[in-house]
Write a protein that holds these residues in place. Structure first.
Motif, mmCIF file in Angstrom:
data_model
loop_
_atom_site.group_PDB
_atom_site.id
_atom_site.type_symbol
_atom_site.label_atom_id
_atom_site.label_comp_id
_atom_site.label_asym_id
_atom_site.label_seq_id
_atom_site.Cartn_x
_atom_site.Cartn_y
_atom_site.Cartn_z
ATOM 1 N N SER A 285 0.819 -1.220 0.000
ATOM 2 C CA SER A 285 0.000 0.000 0.000
ATOM 3 C C SER A 285 0.848 1.263 0.000
ATOM 4 N N ASP A 286 0.246 2.331 -0.493
ATOM 5 C CA ASP A 286 0.920 3.629 -0.531
ATOM 6 C C ASP A 286 0.745 4.384 0.783
ATOM 7 N N ILE A 329 4.825 -2.234 8.143
ATOM 8 C CA ILE A 329 6.013 -2.088 7.297
ATOM 9 C C ILE A 329 5.975 -3.107 6.151
ATOM 10 N N HIS A 330 5.577 -4.328 6.483
ATOM 11 C CA HIS A 330 5.512 -5.399 5.483
ATOM 12 C C HIS A 330 4.576 -5.047 4.335
ATOM 13 N N HIS A 331 3.509 -4.294 4.652
ATOM 14 C CA HIS A 331 2.498 -3.990 3.636
ATOM 15 C C HIS A 331 2.698 -2.630 2.960
ATOM 16 N N LEU A 332 3.839 -1.996 3.165
ATOM 17 C CA LEU A 332 4.117 -0.729 2.486
ATOM 18 C C LEU A 332 4.763 -0.969 1.124
ATOM 19 N N PHE A 335 7.575 3.103 -1.932
ATOM 20 C CA PHE A 335 7.507 4.530 -1.596
ATOM 21 C C PHE A 335 6.404 4.812 -0.568
ATOM 22 N N GLY A 336 5.915 3.755 0.080
ATOM 23 C CA GLY A 336 4.779 3.894 0.986
ATOM 24 C C GLY A 336 5.136 4.540 2.314
ATOM 25 N N LYS A 394 12.919 7.543 2.492
ATOM 26 C CA LYS A 394 13.160 8.887 3.022
ATOM 27 C C LYS A 394 14.166 9.657 2.156
ATOM 28 N N LYS A 395 14.570 9.047 1.043
ATOM 29 C CA LYS A 395 15.614 9.687 0.227
ATOM 30 C C LYS A 395 15.095 10.936 -0.469
#
Length: 523
Positions: A285-286, A329-332, A335-336, A394-395
């Motif tokens: 997911s975003d 975190i697993h479902h990001l 770029f989520g 975060k880049k």
């Protein structure tokens, strides 16, 4: 005709609630909730249906209309054609389920069965509603006279006609009632409701304009509703988001499905346990917005010791906090970004591998921002809470390069009391917090550390503090404004005032003794 006023007056939600609550009598709030919200939902879809029905009737009678029908029997066929309604995303309501029919029969002792039959009929004719409507109105314990009075009450407000939809009358009533039921239920209420100001803050900070939105513990769907409101308020298009969710409590899941259906939010929200039956297993997911249960010790973690989601360490069996963090975190997507509520202990606990998991997540440079919240925001717990914001990239994905840095915001002194027990964040406070976050990540405006409120901190400094994420440890203490009065002068003034107060106290004490003595009681 669709019955009821448009409900545009300010405070009508409160008046409607007070009237409905009077009819509750001795019924438990958790039970009454489904009685009331089910009827409100039925009134809404019936209003929308009847308005379209009346429009078709008017058009088929008008010789100038493109859909004019000469024969009465054919005209009736057009008005009762399901396709005419589904084409405009209006739920089909069979005759025996229409509000005017139920209202005519509201005083009959069999009204409970008539409502149950109406709900059954609506589910049969509308696939998306199957299995979600309450069908327990005929039960003997439900006072049928009060049920009839409740039908009459709800009938006074227009909910599903065009004017009411434009003012979001139903949304306002539903949101207000869900919040009031959560308050009435106390601790249990928090299982399905996250306070509005918290949800608004998450949406304002994450800005979910476009993409996949996910909440694996979605309660009554407040995160999705607020995301929709955010998009509308900022001129976006609802069709640009896809909604995914899961809820383990079947009753709450039904509430969520109704909440989304009345707003026309197309969603894939499933019933089930996100840990043990992750129905969106492959979803990336975003945006994730969530408020999982605090410190859940009954998540059956002993059955998931080798799960693929535990990339940063195996969460303890006795507390699901870091199971939720790693599930998010697993479902990001690559770029989520996720924003979620957790108990304050998650920021500093070092027991049962939690400190090691938090350290690994920080060293993985996933933590973007931490917000300490004021107390008394939640209906269901006095446990202090915080917001975590976790970003996969975060880049420089849309924003500035924030690698190796975390923003800490201490909002503990914010909020105003709205009841004797509960506080909420004001619009100005929500804006201050979200604007601070946005300026820090490079969305315009100059970011500056503010003593006692916010500070951008390097990972090295967090390491020196033992990987603890409590904002108060970093932002410092706000300097108290100097009133300009020299210390010696202030102490002389205060002691003089105190002396006068002591004298006054002595006079009052003697007066009380005298009065008591006059009544025959001596001290």
């Amino acid at each position: 005709m669709v019955g009821g006023s448009s409900g545009s007056d300010l405070g009508f939600e409160q008046k409607l609630w007070q009237a409905a609550d009077k009819l509750r009598n001795n019924m438990d709030a958790a039970e009454y909730k489904h009685v009331v919200l089910g009827l409100i939902f039925l009134k809404y879809i019936s209003d929308a249906f009847e308005e379209k029905y009346d429009y078709l009737k008017e058009q088929t009678l008008d010789p100038k209309s493109e859909v004019y029908v000469k024969e009465p029997s054919d005209r009736y066929g057009v008005m009762e054609d399901k396709d005419e309604y589904s084409a405009e995303n209006i739920f089909w309501v069979p005759k025996a389920a229409r509000w005017n029919y139920l209202e005519k029969n509201a005083k009959k002792p069999e009204i409970g069965k008539l409502i149950d039959d109406a709900m059954d009929a609506i589910e049969k004719d509308n696939f998306s509603l199957r299995g979600i409507l309450s069908k327990n109105y005929a039960r003997p314990a439900l006072d049928k006279q009060r049920l009839g009075e409740l039908i009459d009450l709800i009938g006074t407000i227009g909910l599903g006609d065009k004017e009411s939809r434009s003012k979001d009358v139903l949304g306002r009533v539903y949101e207000y009632f869900i919040g009031q039921f959560a308050d009435a239920e106390g601790k249990k209420g928090g299982q399905f409701y996250t306070p509005k100001s918290i949800v608004r803050l998450l949406a304002e900070m994450l800005e979910p304009y476009k993409g996949r939105i996910y909440d694996p513990c979605c309660g009554s769907g407040g995160m999705f509703v607020q995301s929709e409101k955010f998009i509308e308020a900022h001129g976006g298009k609802i069709g640009n988001i896809s909604v995914y969710g899961q809820e383990s409590n079947q009753t709450t899941w039904r509430l969520c499905k109704m909440n989304l259906a009345i707003r026309g939010i197309d969603s894939n929200v499933q019933w089930g346990d996100s840990f043990h039956n992750d129905v969106h297993r492959d979803l990336k997911s975003d945006f994730i917005l969530a408020n999982p249960p605090f410190n859940d010790s009954d998540w059956k973690g002993e059955l998931l010791r080798d799960d693929v989601r535990w990339k940063f360490g195996v969460p303890p069996v006795g507390n699901a906090n870091f199971a939720w963090v790693q599930h998010f975190i697993h479902h990001l997507s690559p770029f989520g970004i996720a924003g979620f509520v957790l108990a304050n202990g998650s920021m500093s606990s070092n027991t049962s591998n939690e400190g090691e998991i938090r350290k690994n997540i920080i060293e993985g440079d996933l933590v973007d921002c931490m917000v300490a919240l004021p107390s008394q925001l939640f209906y269901n717990t006095m446990i202090p809470a915080c917001l975590w914001f976790v970003s996969r990239d975060k880049k420089n994905h849309k924003f500035r390069d924030r690698r190796g840095e975390v923003l800490f915001i201490d909002a503990r002194k914010m909020g105003q009391m709205i009841t004797r027990r509960n506080r909420e964040l004001t619009d100005e406070e929500l804006k201050k917090i979200s604007d601070t976050y946005h300026s820090w990540r490079g969305e315009g405006g100059k970011y500056e550390d503010v003593l006692g409120f916010c500070k951008a901190v390097k990972t090295e400094e967090i390491e020196k503090q033992g990987f603890i994420l409590t904002p108060g440890r970093y932002v410092g203490i706000e300097e108290e404004k100097d009133d300009g009065e020299p210390f010696d002068d202030k102490m002389k003034r205060l002691t003089s005032e105190l002396s006068e107060q002591f004298k006054e106290s002595k006079k009052l004490e003697e007066e009380i003794k005298k009065n008591l003595s006059g009544l025959g009681y001596k001290l």
